[in-house]
Design a protein around this motif. Structure first.
Motif, PDB file in Angstrom:
ATOM      1  N   ALA A 147     -43.008 -20.226 -10.384  1.00  0.00           N
ATOM      2  CA  ALA A 147     -42.399 -21.195  -9.459  1.00  0.00           C
ATOM      3  C   ALA A 147     -41.382 -22.070 -10.187  1.00  0.00           C
ATOM      4  CB  ALA A 147     -43.482 -22.060  -8.808  1.00  0.00           C
ATOM      5  N   LEU A 148     -41.669 -22.418 -11.450  1.00  0.00           N
ATOM      6  CA  LEU A 148     -40.707 -23.208 -12.223  1.00  0.00           C
ATOM      7  C   LEU A 148     -39.402 -22.445 -12.403  1.00  0.00           C
ATOM      8  CD1 LEU A 148     -42.917 -24.760 -15.058  1.00  0.00           C
ATOM      9  CD2 LEU A 148     -41.950 -25.917 -13.066  1.00  0.00           C
ATOM     10  N   ARG A 149     -39.519 -21.156 -12.697  1.00  0.00           N
ATOM     11  CA  ARG A 149     -38.304 -20.354 -12.894  1.00  0.00           C
ATOM     12  C   ARG A 149     -37.581 -20.114 -11.575  1.00  0.00           C
ATOM     13  NH1 ARG A 149     -42.066 -17.589 -16.032  1.00  0.00           N
ATOM     14  NH2 ARG A 149     -42.231 -15.947 -14.469  1.00  0.00           N
ATOM     15  N   ALA A 150     -38.351 -19.910 -10.503  1.00  0.00           N
ATOM     16  CA  ALA A 150     -37.731 -19.636  -9.199  1.00  0.00           C
ATOM     17  C   ALA A 150     -36.941 -20.840  -8.697  1.00  0.00           C
ATOM     18  CB  ALA A 150     -38.808 -19.250  -8.185  1.00  0.00           C
ATOM     19  N   GLY A 151     -37.469 -22.047  -8.918  1.00  0.00           N
ATOM     20  CA  GLY A 151     -36.742 -23.242  -8.495  1.00  0.00           C
ATOM     21  C   GLY A 151     -35.963 -23.826  -9.653  1.00  0.00           C
ATOM     22  N   HIS A 152     -35.135 -23.022 -10.257  1.00  0.00           N
ATOM     23  CA  HIS A 152     -34.416 -23.397 -11.483  1.00  0.00           C
ATOM     24  C   HIS A 152     -33.679 -24.710 -11.273  1.00  0.00           C
ATOM     25  CE1 HIS A 152     -31.822 -23.155 -14.981  1.00  0.00           C
ATOM     26  NE2 HIS A 152     -32.521 -22.121 -15.404  1.00  0.00           N
ATOM     27  N   ALA A 153     -34.079 -25.728 -12.053  1.00  0.00           N
ATOM     28  CA  ALA A 153     -33.513 -27.060 -11.849  1.00  0.00           C
ATOM     29  C   ALA A 153     -32.013 -27.091 -12.130  1.00  0.00           C
ATOM     30  CB  ALA A 153     -34.238 -28.068 -12.747  1.00  0.00           C
ATOM     31  N   ALA A 154     -31.547 -26.291 -13.093  1.00  0.00           N
ATOM     32  CA  ALA A 154     -30.115 -26.289 -13.407  1.00  0.00           C
ATOM     33  C   ALA A 154     -29.307 -25.733 -12.240  1.00  0.00           C
ATOM     34  CB  ALA A 154     -29.852 -25.475 -14.670  1.00  0.00           C
ATOM     35  N   ARG A 155     -29.883 -24.763 -11.534  1.00  0.00           N
ATOM     36  CA  ARG A 155     -29.162 -24.163 -10.420  1.00  0.00           C
ATOM     37  C   ARG A 155     -29.086 -25.126  -9.239  1.00  0.00           C
ATOM     38  NH1 ARG A 155     -31.951 -19.609 -10.062  1.00  0.00           N
ATOM     39  NH2 ARG A 155     -33.455 -20.475  -8.617  1.00  0.00           N
ATOM     40  N   THR A 156     -30.152 -25.894  -9.022  1.00  0.00           N
ATOM     41  CA  THR A 156     -30.181 -26.795  -7.874  1.00  0.00           C
ATOM     42  C   THR A 156     -29.819 -28.226  -8.242  1.00  0.00           C
ATOM     43  OG1 THR A 156     -32.562 -27.116  -8.236  1.00  0.00           O
ATOM     44  CG2 THR A 156     -31.895 -25.411  -6.662  1.00  0.00           C
ATOM     45  N   LEU A 203     -28.063 -23.082  -0.323  1.00  0.00           N
ATOM     46  CA  LEU A 203     -28.491 -22.030  -1.243  1.00  0.00           C
ATOM     47  C   LEU A 203     -27.378 -20.992  -1.436  1.00  0.00           C
ATOM     48  CD1 LEU A 203     -32.219 -21.336  -0.228  1.00  0.00           C
ATOM     49  CD2 LEU A 203     -31.348 -22.687  -2.140  1.00  0.00           C
ATOM     50  N   VAL A 204     -26.648 -20.701  -0.364  1.00  0.00           N
ATOM     51  CA  VAL A 204     -25.515 -19.788  -0.490  1.00  0.00           C
ATOM     52  C   VAL A 204     -24.419 -20.423  -1.341  1.00  0.00           C
ATOM     53  CG1 VAL A 204     -23.695 -18.582   0.773  1.00  0.00           C
ATOM     54  CG2 VAL A 204     -26.023 -18.606   1.681  1.00  0.00           C
ATOM     55  N   ALA A 205     -24.177 -21.715  -1.129  1.00  0.00           N
ATOM     56  CA  ALA A 205     -23.104 -22.398  -1.845  1.00  0.00           C
ATOM     57  C   ALA A 205     -23.353 -22.442  -3.348  1.00  0.00           C
ATOM     58  CB  ALA A 205     -22.931 -23.815  -1.300  1.00  0.00           C
ATOM     59  N   ILE A 206     -24.617 -22.574  -3.765  1.00  0.00           N
ATOM     60  CA  ILE A 206     -24.914 -22.654  -5.198  1.00  0.00           C
ATOM     61  C   ILE A 206     -25.194 -21.285  -5.804  1.00  0.00           C
ATOM     62  CG2 ILE A 206     -25.803 -24.998  -4.977  1.00  0.00           C
ATOM     63  CD1 ILE A 206     -28.614 -23.897  -5.139  1.00  0.00           C
ATOM     64  N   GLY A 207     -25.108 -20.233  -4.976  1.00  0.00           N
ATOM     65  CA  GLY A 207     -25.266 -18.881  -5.501  1.00  0.00           C
ATOM     66  C   GLY A 207     -26.691 -18.404  -5.605  1.00  0.00           C
ATOM     67  N   SER A 266     -30.154 -13.907  -4.492  1.00  0.00           N
ATOM     68  CA  SER A 266     -29.276 -13.450  -5.557  1.00  0.00           C
ATOM     69  C   SER A 266     -29.776 -14.009  -6.874  1.00  0.00           C
ATOM     70  CB  SER A 266     -27.837 -13.931  -5.303  1.00  0.00           C
ATOM     71  OG  SER A 266     -27.022 -13.645  -6.417  1.00  0.00           O
ATOM     72  N   SER A 267     -29.978 -13.128  -7.851  1.00  0.00           N
ATOM     73  CA  SER A 267     -30.425 -13.584  -9.164  1.00  0.00           C
ATOM     74  C   SER A 267     -29.276 -14.154  -9.972  1.00  0.00           C
ATOM     75  CB  SER A 267     -31.069 -12.428  -9.940  1.00  0.00           C
ATOM     76  OG  SER A 267     -30.165 -11.346 -10.053  1.00  0.00           O
ATOM     77  N   GLU A 268     -28.055 -13.790  -9.647  1.00  0.00           N
ATOM     78  CA  GLU A 268     -26.864 -14.320 -10.309  1.00  0.00           C
ATOM     79  C   GLU A 268     -25.992 -15.010  -9.261  1.00  0.00           C
ATOM     80  OE1 GLU A 268     -28.023 -13.112 -14.018  1.00  0.00           O
ATOM     81  OE2 GLU A 268     -26.302 -14.338 -13.453  1.00  0.00           O
ATOM     82  N   PRO A 269     -25.198 -15.989  -9.651  1.00  0.00           N
ATOM     83  CA  PRO A 269     -24.337 -16.650  -8.669  1.00  0.00           C
ATOM     84  C   PRO A 269     -23.428 -15.661  -7.953  1.00  0.00           C
ATOM     85  CG  PRO A 269     -24.380 -17.890 -10.722  1.00  0.00           C
ATOM     86  CD  PRO A 269     -25.089 -16.595 -10.979  1.00  0.00           C
ATOM     87  N   VAL A 270     -23.475 -15.684  -6.650  1.00  0.00           N
ATOM     88  CA  VAL A 270     -22.631 -14.801  -5.841  1.00  0.00           C
ATOM     89  C   VAL A 270     -21.853 -15.681  -4.883  1.00  0.00           C
ATOM     90  CG1 VAL A 270     -22.605 -12.923  -4.172  1.00  0.00           C
ATOM     91  CG2 VAL A 270     -24.285 -12.907  -6.009  1.00  0.00           C
ATOM     92  N   MET A 271     -20.552 -15.703  -5.020  1.00  0.00           N
ATOM     93  CA  MET A 271     -19.718 -16.585  -4.208  1.00  0.00           C
ATOM     94  C   MET A 271     -18.885 -15.749  -3.250  1.00  0.00           C
ATOM     95  SD  MET A 271     -20.771 -19.387  -5.462  1.00  0.00           S
ATOM     96  CE  MET A 271     -19.674 -20.548  -4.641  1.00  0.00           C
ATOM     97  N   GLY A 272     -18.923 -16.135  -1.979  1.00  0.00           N
ATOM     98  CA  GLY A 272     -18.038 -15.502  -1.010  1.00  0.00           C
ATOM     99  C   GLY A 272     -18.480 -14.132  -0.524  1.00  0.00           C
ATOM    100  N   ASP A 273     -19.750 -13.753  -0.751  1.00  0.00           N
ATOM    101  CA  ASP A 273     -20.210 -12.464  -0.246  1.00  0.00           C
ATOM    102  C   ASP A 273     -20.279 -12.503   1.279  1.00  0.00           C
ATOM    103  OD1 ASP A 273     -22.495 -10.980  -2.644  1.00  0.00           O
ATOM    104  OD2 ASP A 273     -20.392 -11.587  -2.780  1.00  0.00           O
ATOM    105  N   ALA A 274     -19.839 -11.469   1.878  1.00  0.00           N
ATOM    106  CA  ALA A 274     -19.884 -11.403   3.345  1.00  0.00           C
ATOM    107  C   ALA A 274     -21.257 -10.938   3.796  1.00  0.00           C
ATOM    108  CB  ALA A 274     -18.814 -10.440   3.866  1.00  0.00           C
ATOM    109  N   ASP A 275     -21.655 -11.361   4.982  1.00  0.00           N
ATOM    110  CA  ASP A 275     -22.891 -10.883   5.572  1.00  0.00           C
ATOM    111  C   ASP A 275     -22.732  -9.381   5.838  1.00  0.00           C
ATOM    112  OD1 ASP A 275     -24.980 -10.211   7.295  1.00  0.00           O
ATOM    113  OD2 ASP A 275     -25.055 -12.225   8.152  1.00  0.00           O
ATOM    114  N   PRO A 276     -23.654  -8.547   5.325  1.00  0.00           N
ATOM    115  CA  PRO A 276     -23.505  -7.114   5.505  1.00  0.00           C
ATOM    116  C   PRO A 276     -23.872  -6.637   6.894  1.00  0.00           C
ATOM    117  CG  PRO A 276     -25.506  -7.588   4.297  1.00  0.00           C
ATOM    118  CD  PRO A 276     -24.797  -8.891   4.497  1.00  0.00           C
ATOM    119  N   GLY A 277     -24.373  -7.529   7.725  1.00  0.00           N
ATOM    120  CA  GLY A 277     -24.703  -7.104   9.082  1.00  0.00           C
ATOM    121  C   GLY A 277     -26.094  -6.512   9.140  1.00  0.00           C
ATOM    122  N   PRO A 278     -26.553  -6.125  10.320  1.00  0.00           N
ATOM    123  CA  PRO A 278     -27.899  -5.594  10.493  1.00  0.00           C
ATOM    124  C   PRO A 278     -28.118  -4.373   9.616  1.00  0.00           C
ATOM    125  CG  PRO A 278     -26.886  -6.078  12.615  1.00  0.00           C
ATOM    126  CD  PRO A 278     -25.809  -6.219  11.601  1.00  0.00           C
ATOM    127  N   GLY A 279     -29.376  -4.282   9.110  1.00  0.00           N
ATOM    128  CA  GLY A 279     -29.751  -3.117   8.300  1.00  0.00           C
ATOM    129  C   GLY A 279     -29.278  -3.227   6.893  1.00  0.00           C
TER     130      GLY A 279
END
Length: 246
Positions: free
Chosen positions: A151-160, A210-214, A233-246
């Motif tokens: 849980a500590l790693r999942a809520g990475h304080a540096a990311r948030t 969450l999307v804004a911070i990657g 996303s395990s790495e920052p991802v900026m500007g990814d489009a929604d892939p739609g259903p499925g």
């Protein structure tokens, strides 16, 4: 009777019935890899993600609805790290890194009669939990500690950093509910709001953060089912489009 005494090598060599003991370097005995694997303790019950998700669900019922996200993050760590006497010691450094060291955050849990703080050692905050039902959750302490570290790693304080603690809580929650093989997850909007102490509008706004911070690549609400779908996303991802259903 044997007498042992320290002496320099020259004196030992000149002393009758004495011996010079050479310096000894202890070298660990080489063991095959498969032997080390056998000694590794296998986790019992569900994995770390499931443990965290179920504790958060339990806390949603055990804590007042208006309990802050910060207090819920403390309660999560306490519930996962408590010992068999329902006591816990949390390092101040860990709490400071999570932005959870303020005394008033613990007061929330004390006022809810969920725990009481105890005198602790320097550098630690000690508490006794008062919710005896926690003892029936996961009795295996090593597995609970591992889930707390996850849980500590999942809520990475540096990311948030710079975000509200409700965003950090939601970050942990969405990762806990995600499939570890696909990083995709889904949940009921009403239930997610209850377990993260957020109203629907606040929940959707926090997902945008969450999307804004990657931390999240995309999310989508389904009005027909009342479900929320997301892709972590395990790495920052900026500007990814929604892939739609499925």
């Amino acid at each position: 009777m044997w007498r042992l005494a320290d002496a320099c090598a020259a004196c030992a060599a000149a002393t009758e019935q004495s011996a010079v003991v050479p310096d000894t370097v202890l070298v660990p005995r080489h063991q095959p890899r498969h032997a080390a694997r056998r000694r590794h303790r296998a986790a019992k019950g569900p994995g770390d993600r499931v443990r965290v998700a179920e504790i958060l669900s339990y806390l949603a019922a055990a804590l007042p609805r208006d309990m802050s996200a910060a207090a819920r993050l403390i309660a999560l760590q306490c519930a996962l790290r408590m010992d068999s006497h329902m006591q816990v010691q949390l390092p101040v450094g860990v709490l400071r890194g999570l932005r959870l060291s303020a005394p008033h955050l613990w007061q929330e849990l004390e006022e809810a009669r969920w725990l009481r703080t105890l005198p602790g050692r320097p550098g630690e905050v000690a508490a006794e939990l008062l919710d005896s039902a926690l003892l029936s959750q996961y009795p295996s302490r090593p597995d609970r500690h591992r889930a707390a570290d996850w849980a500590l790693r999942a809520g990475h304080a540096a990311r948030t950093a710079g975000e509200g603690l409700h965003v950090q809580l939601l970050d942990i929650y969405t990762r806990a509910l995600s499939d570890p093989t696909t990083d995709r997850g889904q949940g009921e909007i009403d239930r997610m709001g209850r377990e993260c102490a957020l109203e629907e509008h606040g929940l959707l706004t926090a997902m945008d953060r969450l999307v804004a911070i990657g931390s999240c690549a995309w999310w989508r609400a389904c009005p027909d089912t009342g479900d929320l779908h997301w892709y972590c996303s395990s790495e920052p991802v900026m500007g990814d489009a929604d892939p739609g259903p499925g």
